[in-house]
Design an enzyme around this catalytic site. Structure first.
Site, short mmCIF file in Angstrom:
data_model
loop_
_atom_site.label_atom_id
_atom_site.label_comp_id
_atom_site.label_asym_id
_atom_site.label_seq_id
_atom_site.Cartn_x
_atom_site.Cartn_y
_atom_site.Cartn_z
N LEU B 43 0.82 -1.21 0.00
CA LEU B 43 0.00 0.00 0.00
C LEU B 43 0.85 1.26 0.00
O LEU B 43 0.62 2.18 -0.77
CB LEU B 43 -0.93 0.01 1.22
CG LEU B 43 -2.10 -0.96 1.15
CD1 LEU B 43 -2.89 -0.91 2.44
CD2 LEU B 43 -3.00 -0.65 -0.03
N GLY B 45 4.21 1.61 -0.70
CA GLY B 45 5.13 1.72 -1.84
C GLY B 45 4.42 2.00 -3.14
O GLY B 45 4.85 2.85 -3.94
N HIS B 266 -1.72 -10.85 17.64
CA HIS B 266 -3.16 -10.82 17.37
C HIS B 266 -3.84 -12.00 18.05
O HIS B 266 -3.39 -13.12 17.91
CB HIS B 266 -3.37 -10.87 15.85
CG HIS B 266 -4.74 -10.45 15.43
ND1 HIS B 266 -5.84 -11.22 15.70
CD2 HIS B 266 -5.19 -9.35 14.77
CE1 HIS B 266 -6.92 -10.59 15.21
NE2 HIS B 266 -6.54 -9.46 14.65
N SER B 284 -10.36 -12.80 11.31
CA SER B 284 -10.68 -11.40 11.61
C SER B 284 -11.18 -11.20 13.04
O SER B 284 -11.94 -11.99 13.58
CB SER B 284 -11.74 -10.88 10.65
OG SER B 284 -12.21 -9.64 11.10
N ARG B 330 -6.72 -5.96 21.50
CA ARG B 330 -5.96 -7.13 21.07
C ARG B 330 -4.93 -7.57 22.10
O ARG B 330 -4.78 -8.77 22.37
CB ARG B 330 -5.23 -6.80 19.76
CG ARG B 330 -6.17 -6.69 18.59
CD ARG B 330 -5.44 -6.28 17.33
NE ARG B 330 -6.37 -6.30 16.20
CZ ARG B 330 -6.05 -5.94 14.96
NH1 ARG B 330 -4.82 -5.52 14.69
NH2 ARG B 330 -6.94 -6.00 14.00
N GLU B 425 4.42 0.22 7.35
CA GLU B 425 4.80 -0.57 8.52
C GLU B 425 6.30 -0.49 8.79
O GLU B 425 6.75 -0.71 9.92
CB GLU B 425 4.37 -2.04 8.33
CG GLU B 425 4.49 -2.88 9.60
CD GLU B 425 4.00 -4.31 9.44
OE1 GLU B 425 3.41 -4.64 8.39
OE2 GLU B 425 4.23 -5.11 10.36
N LEU B 441 -3.92 -0.02 7.15
CA LEU B 441 -4.20 0.33 5.76
C LEU B 441 -4.23 1.85 5.64
O LEU B 441 -3.70 2.43 4.69
CB LEU B 441 -5.54 -0.26 5.33
CG LEU B 441 -5.66 -1.78 5.45
CD1 LEU B 441 -7.00 -2.26 4.91
CD2 LEU B 441 -4.54 -2.48 4.70
#
Lengths: 253, 637
Positions: B43, B45, B266, B284, B330, B425, B441
């Protein structure tokens, strides 16, 4: 968890211009909980320890979404399970004593790089020819400015779900990329943002597909059967309509 | 070295506007004289490459995969946050900023996070304009859902494939620039090193993964968008190829590394099921909306779940956190799962799993409603485990997922090496000690579409546009170093495979530097890691040669870097004696066993500077100053 043992006949080819052949390996004990690629990992670990070159194969996310993995297993691209990428195929679908013939995706527009690794850059080239909306960063109108009926958004998403693995081409007797091109043309034709370039896109992408050496569609439906994302051949019907409309009625050449 | 975050002055809400105005511009005719290298096509790059090319710069973009459409951003499921407030439920830029900085446990820079929230709305507009098919309501308006750590519905999504659709949007913009000849796309290339000339980033050395050729590329600036380093643990939800190599080589050339120990684990992943396992799959977080987490009350209870009566089940999250229940953040959910397994109450064949049970929701809402919501996830779970969550509880366990740490960058996203920018990231900038769902994102696209196009100009305007070429001695030297390292790896010819050694490293990291850390365990890891590294350099075996496609060699190069980098993660975890977000130091807990921050001593970014092979890295602090929010102890009771 149970174990099975398989006979693997795997395509080995040192590089693009070298001759290839099927080589037979005993899998050794394989847990039925393994994924297909983990089974290949186990084989490769053994080959490495024995000083042999491991089998080269493409893979990355191992979650069925990046589209990098893929091989033909007993004649089926991505193996025998419906709507499943090779990385999501698990060994419980095979029986003890089975023989698996594992080959790379083959097509005129693909090139084998090594073993099961294939050059599919022709897929990118078709996107380069027109698989986009011509909009620069910045200055986009408010996202809710143009309402899009839910049905259209959902249908566009069905087509946009293509992961670009290229199994459709490997499955097609004509090595056609119609399903791939149709998925992109449909995705954008179904949305208002894609409509200004609709005709140009259909013409350019089909032209590029022909130029790259992909075959044409003769309604075998093998692509749809092999597609790990269940992309429907109805998209090909839409592509044909878009192409015809563009070729006959538009000013684009 | 002095760290200067270059945060503009003025009120928080005006900093970015003011900075954009104060930044120098490169005039359109001059832009075409500048060459920019972008490493990575996820995303961050892809969006950066496309946006910079649109401005007129000459861009060269590199990726590991056969196509830029395959970067690991594609695997993100849940969604992307934005402060659109389309739901009229009280969202605002300030609220998105506040939730993000609080979710990060007050360990991120205020100005960066606020800017992220500011540009979040532009991202959604941009993606819709590209034809990203976000979910819509019947009336044609965009749909939103809620996500962990927020009380408003601000998450935009495209089924469970949001990352895929956003990446394909950025990829299509990138391909459009390839067609225009403004981007040269080089796939199946791995960056092996950074080239520095006169203290500035001036190019990179890559390996052509098909031919083995070592190549040099020159530019006026280098942008790294190379993702996270979760694969230091061997098992993670990252793609197999995700690695720290580009960032690590930049570190060894002078780019400081920030907060390397901040790793998000996670809570809802499919548990490990065998020693052959190659990666972990995430389910998810949205499943926790309807699934109830439980374990048997009695340690060692091995009965199948259906035979354990209600009275003998421990719904530990609901019991311990009555107000948030199964929807705690989380880090809290992960730590509690570990605690139950440590008590011997884990389930499944490995005893390292807990149940996520949908039976109550199915009884309440009906099977069809639950299946409609989660069918695709249940389907994915069944493919992997052969068990159907409609009929028996899912088994889940935490797994390494995202790395908040990364190369240190200033407000311009420039590292401590002039001309080296770091996005997504790979940098440390926005998520503090814990990232909220649906924010990765947002950050990747914010950096690429809306930040770097402005800030890179501010740098380029200060340097000469004189053409660069790879004839400089520094290119030859760096390429020779890379070649020598490859020859050295190939000449070891030992007995262990790369994966065997990587797995050993992973176990040490998971035990000592995973969900809970303590002084003793971390000290032990500091002894073990160099021993594993020594064994690697003496006993690894890599078949084949360097002049061909050689996947063992590719992995070996990455593992060699993980073996060095892991030590820095442990050093960082040792030095931060407080708990915050995902970093739980067992020595620093509240009476209720929650993470206890120590703002008096640790309200800073830990920044590490490389000082040579045989010296310890030098520690620097970037103090975190909160002028607009008041750090508070998080409580989810």
């Amino acid at each position: 968890m149970s174990k099975i043992e398989l006979t693997l006949k795997i395509w080995r080819q040192a590089k693009s211009d070298a001759p290839g052949r099927l080589q037979t390996y005993a899998s050794g004990p394989i847990s039925t909980d393994m994924s297909f690629l983990e089974m290949l990992d186990v084989l490769n670990e053994r080959l490495t320890r024995e000083g042999e070159e491991p089998v080269a194969f493409d893979h990355d996310c191992r979650e069925g979404i990046c589209g990098m993995c893929g091989a033909v297993v007993n004649g089926h691209p991505h193996g025998p399970e419906k709507e499943t990428t090779l990385c999501q195929l698990h060994m419980r679908h095979f029986k003890d004593g089975d023989t698996l013939v594992i080959e790379p995706f083959r097509a005129k527009a693909y090139k084998i790089e090594k073993d099961l690794v294939v050059d599919r850059s022709s897929l990118d080239k078709m996107i380069i020819s027109g698989g986009f909306v011509s909009v620069n960063t910045g200055g986009a109108p408010d996202a809710n400015g143009i309402p899009i009926p839910q049905k259209n958004a959902e249908e566009a998403m069905d087509a946009a779900a293509c992961i670009g693995c290229g199994a459709c081409v490997a499955a097609c007797p004509n090595a056609s990329a119609m399903l791939f091109v149709a998925a992109k043309v449909s995705h954008l034709a179904l949305l208002p943002q894609g409509q200004p370039e609709q005709a140009r896109r259909a013409l350019d992408m089909v032209r590029e597909m022909d130029a790259l050496g992909f075959g044409n569609c003769s309604n075998e439906r093998e692509c749809e059967a092999a597609c790990p994302k269940g992309i429907s051949i109805r998209n090909i019907a839409r592509l044909n309509r878009e192409f015809l409309k563009a070729a006959i009625f538009s000013d684009e050449d | 070295m002095k760290l200067d975050p270059k945060v503009p002055g003025g009120p928080l809400a005006e900093k970015w506007d003011k900075h954009r105005f104060d930044s120098k511009l490169v005039n359109p005719a001059n832009k075409r004289k500048f060459d920019i290298i972008v490493v990575g096509a996820g995303l961050a790059g892809a969006s950066a490459s496309a946006s910079l090319a649109e401005l007129g710069y000459n861009v060269k973009t590199f990726c590991l995969q056969d196509s830029p459409r395959r970067a690991h951003s594609i695997a993100a499921q849940g969604g992307i946050n934005a402060a659109k407030n389309y739901q009229n439920d009280g969202d605002s830029i300030f609220r998105l900023f506040y939730d993000t900085i609080k979710g990060g446990d007050f360990r991120a820079r205020e100005a960066n996070v606020y800017r992220l929230a500011q540009v979040s709305n532009n991202i959604i507009d941009q993606c819709v304009a590209q034809g990203v098919p976000f979910a819509r309501e019947y009336g044609g308006q965009l749909a939103n859902r809620s996500f962990g750590g927020a009380q408003v519905s601000r998450t935009f999504y495209a089924r469970g494939q949001t990352g895929q659709q956003l990446l394909l949007g950025a990829y299509s913009a990138l391909m459009r620039q390839v067609k225009k000849g403004k981007v040269e796309m080089l796939s199946r290339r791995e960056m092996l090193d950074l080239v520095i000339i006169d203290g500035q980033a001036r190019g990179i050395v890559t390996r052509n993964m098909l031919t083995g050729g070592i190549e040099t590329h020159a530019a006026h600036a280098v942008v790294l968008a190379t993702g996270g380093y979760g694969n230091a643990y061997f098992l993670s939800t990252n793609a197999m190829g995700s690695n720290v190599t580009a960032a690590w080589r930049a570190y060894k050339k002078g780019a400081c590394f920030a907060n390397p120990c901040f790793v998000q684990i996670h809570p809802t992943c499919i548990p490990v099921h065998g020693s052959y396992q190659s990666k972990l799959t995430l389910m998810s977080e949205s499943l926790r909306n309807d699934g109830r987490v439980w374990v048997p009350k009695n340690p060692g209870d091995t009965r199948p779940p259906a035979e354990i009566p209600e009275a003998e089940r421990d719904y530990y999250l609901e019991n311990k956190y009555p107000s948030f229940g199964n929807l705690v953040p989380r880090d809290v959910a992960s730590r509690n799962a570990k605690e139950q397994c440590d008590l011997g109450k884990g389930v499944g064949s490995t005893r390292l799993a807990v149940y996520l049970d949908f039976s109550e929701a199915i009884n309440r809402d009906g099977a069809s409603v639950i299946f409609q919501k989660y069918g695709n996830l249940f389907h994915m779970y069944e493919k992997i485990t052969a068990a159907n969550p409609m009929h028996e509880p899912m088994m889940i366990f935490p797994a390494v997922h995202y790395t908040m740490g990364g190369l240190w960058v200033d407000y311009n996203l420039m590292s401590t090496i002039p001309g080296l920018f770091v996005l997504g990231e790979a940098n440390f900038s926005d998520h503090g000690a814990n990232r909220l769902g649906a924010s990765a994102l947002m950050q990747g696209l914010a950096d690429g579409y809306f930040i770097i196009p402005y800030t890179i100009g501010n740098y380029l305007a200060t340097i000469s546009s004189k053409p660069n070429d790879t004839g400089h001695q520094a290119f030859r030297q760096t390429a020779d170093d890379a070649t020598e390292k490859i020859s050295k790896l190939l000449s070891i010819k030992g007995k262990k495979t790369v994966d065997e050694i990587h797995r050993e490293l992973g176990l040490v990291m998971w035990d000592a530097c995973g969900m809970a850390r303590n002084e003793e365990g971390l000290q032990k890891a500091l002894d073990k890691i160099p021993a594993i590294r020594d064994e690697f350099w003496q006993n690894v075996t890599i078949p084949g040669s360097g002049q061909e496609l050689n996947q063992s060699l590719e992995r070996a190069g990455r593992v060699a870097d993980f073996l060095e980098f892991a030590e820095l993660m442990v050093v960082d975890a040792l030095s931060r004696k407080e708990s915050c977000g995902c970093h739980l130091r067992e020595e620093s807990q509240t009476e209720e066993n929650e993470a206890k921050r120590d703002d008096a001593n640790y309200s800073h970014v830990s920044v590490w500077e490389y000082k040579g092979k045989d010296s310890s890295p030098e520690f620097h602090k970037e103090p975190l100053i909160f002028e607009n929010v008041q750090p508070s102890q998080r409580s989810y009771k």
